[in-house]
Structures are given as structure tokens and as C-alpha cells.
Design an enzyme around this catalytic site. Structure first.
Site, PDB file in Angstrom:
ATOM      1  N   ARG A  55      42.025 -40.034 -11.615  1.00 17.19           N
ATOM      2  CA  ARG A  55      40.694 -40.001 -10.983  1.00 17.19           C
ATOM      3  C   ARG A  55      40.764 -40.435  -9.516  1.00 17.19           C
ATOM      4  O   ARG A  55      39.949 -40.015  -8.707  1.00 17.19           O
ATOM      5  CB  ARG A  55      39.723 -40.869 -11.801  1.00 17.19           C
ATOM      6  N   LYS A 101      53.260 -47.989 -18.421  1.00 13.34           N
ATOM      7  CA  LYS A 101      53.086 -47.441 -19.759  1.00 13.34           C
ATOM      8  C   LYS A 101      54.213 -47.920 -20.663  1.00 13.34           C
ATOM      9  O   LYS A 101      55.305 -48.229 -20.178  1.00 13.34           O
ATOM     10  CB  LYS A 101      53.152 -45.907 -19.698  1.00 13.34           C
TER      11      LYS A 101
HETATM   12  N1  BES Z   1      47.914 -39.131 -17.507  1.00 13.62           N
HETATM   13  C1  BES Z   1      47.258 -40.130 -18.250  1.00 13.62           C
HETATM   14  C2  BES Z   1      46.437 -39.580 -19.409  1.00 13.62           C
HETATM   15  C3  BES Z   1      47.204 -39.120 -20.608  1.00 13.62           C
HETATM   16  C4  BES Z   1      47.760 -40.026 -21.494  1.00 13.62           C
HETATM   17  C5  BES Z   1      47.293 -37.778 -20.889  1.00 13.62           C
HETATM   18  C6  BES Z   1      48.430 -39.565 -22.614  1.00 13.62           C
HETATM   19  C7  BES Z   1      47.947 -37.329 -22.009  1.00 13.62           C
HETATM   20  C8  BES Z   1      48.513 -38.215 -22.882  1.00 13.62           C
HETATM   21  C9  BES Z   1      46.306 -40.902 -17.338  1.00 13.62           C
HETATM   22  O1  BES Z   1      46.733 -41.067 -16.041  1.00 13.62           O
HETATM   23  C10 BES Z   1      46.166 -42.259 -17.929  1.00 13.62           C
HETATM   24  O2  BES Z   1      47.120 -42.969 -17.954  1.00 13.62           O
HETATM   25  N2  BES Z   1      44.977 -42.579 -18.398  1.00 13.62           N
HETATM   26  C11 BES Z   1      44.719 -43.824 -19.016  1.00 13.62           C
HETATM   27  C12 BES Z   1      43.383 -44.310 -18.558  1.00 13.62           C
HETATM   28  C13 BES Z   1      43.091 -45.724 -18.965  1.00 13.62           C
HETATM   29  C14 BES Z   1      43.990 -46.677 -18.235  1.00 13.62           C
HETATM   30  C15 BES Z   1      41.641 -46.017 -18.647  1.00 13.62           C
HETATM   31  C16 BES Z   1      44.731 -43.620 -20.529  1.00 13.62           C
HETATM   32  O3  BES Z   1      44.228 -42.599 -21.005  1.00 13.62           O
HETATM   33  O4  BES Z   1      45.289 -44.458 -21.220  1.00 13.62           O
HETATM   34 MN    MN Z   2      47.944 -42.762 -15.821  1.00 11.91          MN
END
Ligand code: BES
Ligand code: MN
Ligand code: ZN
Length: 500
Positions: A354, A280
């Protein structure tokens, strides 16, 4: 905070402070009018002076009001009476509690007759007041070396009832409100704790601690070797990139009849999500300590169940891991085999929630559940869609979805249904495995839910995406404890013991 109820003659009530409501256009509540009369119109004169107008969140502390035995009267504004909602009630109460908590008053008497939102009843009103009070006095300062705590914090609230016959309802409302409030606080604290303290092992220890609070609760924690034996290849692929061992926390609460099928709640317990190899960006990455808030809410709900000794069978499951970049971490393109046997191409290692949830879903089959609800900070897309006010709800079972939506409305911890349609499933197609773990551009919250759906075919199931609801950002950064209130209301209703 301690709570109690009282009825009798308000004029004889000794108290450091009596709290009464006033609506806009200087409309006093019945008890306000009563005190006004005892004091020969003292309150009316303050209102006429314009000292307080009754607007929402407004308040006015009055000292030495004549004709009564209480030292102070606190007027709290509720806005226009016909627009008075539970949300406004909570706002007014939060303002009052904030004021009282920072002043010299340690016990206050709340007079709330006539300060009830329409169709909310005494039960709903008192329960909301208690949860709002618990919410307002919550502090997370255990990691500050010199915390600035209130010098004389509010310790006791007494609810003044106009009718003795309301006593049992009031006491039930207080018990429920307190249990919800404590569950919310537990979820907040677990959420607020940083990733270096709140690890999967820490969460497991907290769950075991809950287990020691009640004979009806049995907590067991599956270690990586046991997960390996069960074939949880998806979950374990995430934790391979972390030095902290993954835990699968299983809390079995038996409050119902032995043959009653349990409700299973599964909470994502990702104690820190750096994204893995699909790292990230740095901005606000600290907030990914909150990626275990689904799991924290499961502990909060279990805590409320214990507290209220709910006559229901409930299984709380928290798959817990970190998601970090490492030489042994998942790589984009890796293919893993889930416990269900379905294979998954990990196209983005940041879609890890997931991966841990799908194995927990398969694991829950063994409980022959009446229903399964999973709760997860699953997608940034859900935040884009709904912001922070609603959790995203997905289910292919209309009756279950309606039940959850209603619980959200009644508790003020709302969800909003988003589509779960087969039409979206082909976004998860993979050339090399049964499915990919991401659904490409468009409807990210829906495709994440569609992914989980593939592992939830053997029971009634719903998914709550709490990515927006679980914590507040900015100056007020902190976990919200959602959706504990929604879920406890859901369970209370299933037990038939909520009057809401
Ligand atoms: N934990 C995150 C989702 C998230 C992001 C929650 C920001 C709250 C604020 C999750 O694990 C994630 O990183 N999801 C990705 C999925 C994507 C790679 C398909 C996302 O939402 O960017
Ligand atoms: Mn994630
Ligand atoms: Zn995550």
C-alpha cells in the site's frame, strides 16, 4: 502455437489427428456422429465397449478409424451436456492438449460444433480453447540446464467450422485468445523468475522492450531522484531498505482518439517481499518473489493491447521495489509523507504494498483517467477470505465494480466483491500521523483497500487483491498470469469488440 480455421468436407480432411467431443452417456457431438457414420459405427462400438464414457477430462485416442483420411481420432469427454460450462471446456481442452503435446502429433484438427457451452457462442468457445491451449503448453524451464521438453510438441491447431459464415468470428476469437494467452504467458514468466533476476530494473527493461514492439506505446521509467522530486515519500521509504533502486514504470498506450480519457491500470511490482524489519517467517518466503504479479499482469495486458492494436487509451503503471531488512529500512513507528501530502505511520513494515501503491495512485491523477484499477498481491487476509479461485474486488463505484465482475465471469478469471465501507476506516487511525499503514485485527483485506481508497478520491477507482489468485502453491507451484484475462476482457468490452 499456430492456429487456423477451415471449413468444408470433414471426410476429406487429412490430418494427423481429428479431435471431437463426447458428452457423458456416450453422447457424440455432431462431427463425432458424422465420423461415426463414415466409419460404420466404429466410434459407437468403442463407446459401447466402455473405452470412454464422455466424463470430463477423459479421452481416448483411436487409430486407423475407417472411412476417413485422418490418421487418428481423439475423443475428449465433456461430462454431462447440460452441465457443460466454459470452465469444463477448458478442462477438457487442457487434457487433450496435454496428451497431444506429449505424443507424436504436431498438428491437430479440432471439431467443436456442439461442444459449445450454453450462451458462450463460437467466439467465446474458440477464444477459450486458444487460451486454454496456450495455458497448457506454457513451460518455465529457462533456468534448468537440461530441460525435459516434449520431443514432438504440438505446433498447429486447426478449427474445423461447419459453416463458412463463421470464418470472421472464428478468426477474431483466435486473435483475441492468442493475445490473451501471450499476455498471460508473459505475466507468468515474469512472476516465475526469481528475485535475483527479476529486479525492479529487470521489470523496467521488460517494459521498455514492450515499448519497442509498437509505435503506439511509450514507456518511461522514473528513477528514485525523480520520485524524490515528486515527493513520493511512501514509495521511497520502502526501497530505502534495498540495494536495488526503485523504479516507477509508466507505459502509455495510445490506440484511441487523442481526447479520450485513458484507463489506468496500476500493478504492485514488489520483486521480493521479505517483510522488511517486520521480517516474515522463513516458511514459503520464496513465494514472495510473486509479490510483483500485479505489475506483471499490467505488462501482460499492455502486451495484449499492442498485439490487438486496441482502439483505446491505456496507461500501465508499475511501482517497483524490493522490501528487505536493512540498516536504512523503514522501522515500525516511522512516519513518512506520501506524494498526496498525507502522512503515514508505518506500524508494520510488511504492509509495504500500500505504501508503494498510494504514491502511484496519486501520480495517476495527471492522466485524468476515465477509471483506475490497481492490481496487487496485497494481503494474506484476502487468501484467507477467498482462497485461490477469486480475486478480491473493492470499489466505491458500483457501475465500475459490475463491469469488472462481468469481465471476470466472461473470461473465467473471476473476482468477488468485498465491502469497501467508511465503517472500516477508523481501524487505520493513528495517534501520530494521518493514518497507520495497518488496520489491526479483522478484515485485513478490507482495511488495506480502505487505505488505498484515501488516495483514490479524484477518479473512478477499483482495487483487485490477487494475493490468492496470482500463483499456485505446492507441487504445481507457479504463476497463473491472472488477472490478465479479466482485464483484457474488460478492455475489449470497453472498445465494443468482444462478443462475450
Ligand atoms: N505481499 C504481502 C501479502 C501476501 C502475503 C500475499 C501472503 C500473498 C501471500 C503483503 O505485502 C503483506 O505482507 N501483507 C501483510 C499485511 C499485514 C502486515 C497488515 C499480510 O497480509 O500479512
Ligand atoms: Mn509485505
Ligand atoms: Zn508485499
Amino acid at each position: 502455437m499456430e492456429y487456423s480455421v477451415k471449413s468444408g468436407d470433414l471426410s476429406k480432411q487429412r490430418a494427423a489427428c481429428v479431435v471431437v467431443g463426447v458428452f457423458s452417456r456416450r453422447l457424440l457431438s455432431p462431427e463425432g456422429k458424422f465420423i461415426d457414420k463414415l466409419s460404420n459405427g466404429y466410434l459407437t462400438r468403442r463407446l459401447k465397449n466402455g473405452d470412454v464414457m464422455g466424463e470430463i477430462g477423459q479421452s481416448l485416442m483411436l487409430h486407423e478409424v475407417p472411412g476417413i483420411r485422418a490418421d487418428r481420432v481423439l475423443l475428449i469427454g465433456g461430462g454431462r451436456q447440460k452441465d457443460f460450462t466454459p470452465a469444463r471446456l477448458k478442462k477438457a481442452v487442457a487434457a487433450a492438449i496435454g496428451l497431444l503435446n506429449s505424443g507424436p502429433v504436431v498438428e491437430a484438427v479440432f471439431c467443436l460444433s456442439g461442444f459449445e457451452p450454453a450462451n458462450h457462442g463460437l467466439y467465446g468457445t474458440l477464444r477459450d480453447v486458444v487460451t486454454a491451449a496456450e495455458d497448457r503448453v506454457y513451460r518455465f524451464d529457462e533456468l534448468k540446464s537440461d530441460p525435459e521438453a516434449p520431443k514432438r510438441p504440438l505446433r498447429r491447431l486447426t478449427f474445423f467450422l461447419s459453416d463458412r459464415r463463421q470464418l470472421t468470428t472464428a478468426e477474431r476469437a483466435i486473435a483475441h485468445g492468442k493475445a490473451i494467452g501471450q499476455g498471460v504467458s508473459l505475466a507468468k514468466t515474469l512472476g516465475n523468475l526469481p528475485g535475483n533476476i527479476c529486479t525492479p530494473s529487470y521489470l523496467a527493461d521488460q517494459a521498455k522492450k514492450l515499448g519497442r514492439r509498437s509505435r503506439k506505446l511509450r514507456t518511461k521509467v522514473l528513477e528514485e531522484a525523480q520520485m524524490q522530486e515528486l515527493g513520493m515519500g511512501a514509495l521511497l521509504s520502502v526501497s530505502r531498505g534495498s540495494r536495488q533502486p526503485a523504479k516507477l514504470i509508466v507505459m502509455e498506450y495510445r490506440g484511441g482518439k487523442a481526447n479520450n480519457k485513458p484507463v489506468v491500470i496500476i500493478g504492485k511490482g514488489l520483486t521480493f517481499d521479505a517483510g522488511g524489519i517486520s521480517l516474515k517467517p522463513a516458511a514459503a518466503m520464496d513465494e514472495m518473489k510473486y509479490d510483483m504479479c500485479g505489475g506483471a499482469s499490467v505488462l501482460g495486458v499492455v502486451s495484449a493491447c499492442i498485439e490487438l492494436e486496441l482502439p483505446i487509451n491505456l496507461v500501465g503503471i508499475v511501482p517497483s521495489s524490493e522490501n528487505l531488512p536493512d540498516g536504512d529500512a523503514n522501522k515500525p513507528g516511522d512516519i513518512v509523507t506520501s506524494m498526496s501530502g498525507q502522512t503515514i505511520e508505518v506500524l508494520n513494515t510488511d504492509a509495504e504494498g500500500r505504501l508503494i501503491l498510494c504514491d502511484a495512485l496519486t501520480y495517476s491523477e495527471r492522466f485524468e483517467p476515465a477509471a483506475v484499477i490497481d492490481i496487487a498481491t496485497l494481503t494474506g487476509a484476502c487468501v484467507v477470505a477467498l482462497g485461490k479461485h477469486a480475486s478480491g474486488l473493492f470499489s466505491d463505484d458500483d457501475a465500475l465494480a459490475e463491469e469488472i465482475l462481468a469481465a471476470g465471469t466472461k473470461s473465467g478469471d473471476r473476482a468477488w466483491r468485498l465491502p469497501l465501507w467508511e465503517d472500516y476506516q477508523n481501524q487505520l487511525d493513528s495517534n501520530f500521523a494521518d493514518m497507520a499503514n495497518i488496520g489491526g485485527s479483522g478484515a485485513g483485506a478490507v482495511t488495506a483497500a480502505c487505505f488505498l481508497w484515501r488516495f483514490a478520491k479524484k477518479f473512478k477507482w477499483a482495487h483487485l487483491d490477487i494475493a490468492g489468485a496470482a500463483w499456485d502453491t505446492g507441487k504445481e507451484k507457479g504463476a497463473t498470469g491472472r488477472p490478465v484475462a479479466l482485464l483484457v476482457q474488460f478492455l475489449l468490452k470497453r472498445c465494443g469488440i468482444s462478443s462475450l
